[in-house]
Write an enzyme that holds these catalytic residues in place. Structure first.
Site, PDB file in Angstrom:
ATOM      1  N   THR A  74      19.333  64.364  43.841  1.00 35.45           N
ATOM      2  CA  THR A  74      19.451  62.906  43.897  1.00 35.45           C
ATOM      3  C   THR A  74      18.248  62.291  44.604  1.00 35.45           C
ATOM      4  OG1 THR A  74      21.858  63.049  43.869  1.00 35.45           O
ATOM      5  CG2 THR A  74      20.904  61.003  44.739  1.00 35.45           C
ATOM      6  N   ASN A 146      23.655  67.775  31.993  1.00 39.39           N
ATOM      7  CA  ASN A 146      24.733  68.307  32.825  1.00 39.39           C
ATOM      8  C   ASN A 146      26.070  68.218  32.092  1.00 39.39           C
ATOM      9  OD1 ASN A 146      23.913  65.492  33.355  1.00 39.39           O
ATOM     10  ND2 ASN A 146      25.796  65.369  34.542  1.00 39.39           N
ATOM     11  N   GLN A 174      19.624  70.600  35.819  1.00 41.68           N
ATOM     12  CA  GLN A 174      20.529  71.553  35.164  1.00 41.68           C
ATOM     13  C   GLN A 174      19.779  72.665  34.447  1.00 41.68           C
ATOM     14  OE1 GLN A 174      23.645  71.994  35.502  1.00 41.68           O
ATOM     15  NE2 GLN A 174      24.197  70.100  36.550  1.00 41.68           N
ATOM     16  N   HIS A 196      21.363  73.889  44.673  1.00 44.34           N
ATOM     17  CA  HIS A 196      22.756  74.352  44.518  1.00 44.34           C
ATOM     18  C   HIS A 196      23.176  74.524  43.070  1.00 44.34           C
ATOM     19  CE1 HIS A 196      25.223  70.591  43.610  1.00 44.34           C
ATOM     20  NE2 HIS A 196      24.085  70.027  43.958  1.00 44.34           N
ATOM     21  N   CYS A 320      30.378  64.073  38.291  1.00 42.85           N
ATOM     22  CA  CYS A 320      29.959  62.822  38.923  1.00 42.85           C
ATOM     23  C   CYS A 320      30.760  61.637  38.399  1.00 42.85           C
ATOM     24  CB  CYS A 320      28.474  62.602  38.694  1.00 42.85           C
ATOM     25  SG  CYS A 320      27.525  64.021  39.185  1.00 42.85           S
TER      26      CYS A 320
END
Ligand code: PLP
Length: 377
Positions: A74, A146, A174, A196, A320
């Site tokens: 982000t 994603n 991704q 992550h 999300c």
């Protein structure tokens, strides 16, 4: 995890890899880690992050001094979008809110760039958008979605954008670790990844910024990361990020064929158990790990809970969007029926998944459809 779960949600986040865990433990064992300090412990911290920078650059086709460490995908996307020296944005409908929202909040014109029914960005539309506006544009296109896993034509889009003097930002969050990501081969100007999503820790990411781009920082403070990202670096997380990327790419072909085989099995099971299910972007090149599907008889939220009770972890649409009852913008842009898009479920596999996980998914789906048909009768 204390409960045995078939974890089919790797696009949301991934288990921490052993390599990342070991690299972080080794970094923490070094003692106090401020890479800006001039003394010996500071020099050790500096060595850890510079080694990580070299490694990440090498694996993503960039130069070490183009790598800026951030707090995640982000922040990397916000830095690219908010900081870019441009007067307008051309943003694909597939983009994550971390790209879409800062573009819209910038106060500068934003053209939303169309995709076809598979979710593949329309290059003719890109040419039209580039020709239609005035002033330098930032073209934003993710490498892999994603949501549906669709792989976008980045190199072609970048070449077109550059012919018109535009800059190109690629959200590769991704894609990294799951497919080849080479900044130079793609020909993009900025590229973001997030630890992550490939076995690294949360709260660590990278923005690669091609040399010569005068980016404005988001954070004001110290002069870290070429003055583009103020704040003491998260040294252990950075070490974990580099180790995780290295680990994800090691024997990637083998892992990819394992994941692809499981994905194919899952899609066959889906067709056998739920022939009315629609698999989104199935006609396009996709990440081998991602299947987004919807079935007219399954409500996404209810199905999610039923899968969870059966020990299967997956997502409704994109993590999300989950819980907000929103229909995916990407699916709507692809021309998907709104009712079906509302029912979208996403399975995202990882190298640790097994045949048993797929069987558990199929059994849960079969039971859910049996119940749905019984209550409709
Ligand atoms: N971009 C894409 C395509 C993503 O899937 C995500 C996370 O889901 C992000 C950006 C944000 O990354 P992070 O969670 O590291 O902030």
């Amino acid at each position: 995890m204390t409960r045995a779960v078939a974890y089919l949600d790797h696009n949301a986040t991934t288990p921490l890899s052993d390599a990342a865990r070991a690299a972080m433990a080794a970094a923490w064992a070094e003692g106090p880690l401020n890479p800006s300090s001039k003394h010996y412990p500071g020099q050790r911290a500096r060595a850890i992050i510079e080694e990580a920078r070299e490694s990440v650059a090498d694996r993503l086709g960039a130069a070490a001094d183009e790598v800026i460490f951030t707090s995640g995908g982000t922040e990397a996307a916000n830095l690219a979008v908010r900081g870019a020296p441009v007067e307008r944005f051309i943003v694909s409908f597939m983009e994550h809110p971390a790209v879409m929202k800062p573009a819209k909040a910038s106060g500068r014109p934003v053209a939303l760039w169309e995709v076809d029914e598979r979710g593949v960005a329309d290059l003719a539309a890109l040419k039209r958008h580039l020709a239609a506006g005035s002033g330098r544009a930032l073209v934003c296109l993710m490498l892999a979605s994603n949501e549906t896993g669709v792989i976008e034509p980045l190199a072609e889009a970048a070449a077109i954008a550059h012919e018109h003097g535009a800059l190109v930002f690629c959200d590769a969050v991704q894609a990294a670790g799951k497919m080849d990501v080479d900044m130079r081969a793609l020909g993009v100007d900025m590229l973001a990844v997030s630890a992550h999503k490939f076995g690294g820790p949360q709260g660590a990411g990278v923005l690669i910024v091609r040399e010569g781009i005068a980016l404005e920082p988001l954070l004001l403070g110290g002069g870290q990361e070429r003055r583009l990202r103020a704040g003491t670096e998260n040294v252990a997380a950075i070490a974990g990020l580099a180790a995780a990327l290295d680990e994800a790419l090691r024997n990637r072909a083998e892992k990819d064929s394992h994941v692809r085989r499981l994905r194919d099995r899952l899609e066959s099971a889906l067709q056998a158990v739920a022939p009315d299910a629609v698999i989104f972007s199935s006609g396009a090149e996709r990440l081998s790990n991602t299947v987004m599907f919807a079935h007219p008889a399954l409500e996404a939220d209810v199905a999610l809970m039923a899968f969870d009770l059966d020990g299967v972890a997956l997502s409704a649409g994109s993590a999300c969007h989950a819980g907000r009852g929103e229909v995916s913008r990407a699916l709507v842009a692809m021309g998907a029926d709104r009712e079906l898009a509302r029912r979208a479920l996403r399975v995202s596999l990882g190298p640790g998944n097994t045949e048993e996980d797929i069987a558990r998914f199929a059994a849960s789906l079969r039971n859910q459809l049996r119940r749905a048909h019984a209550s409709a009768a």
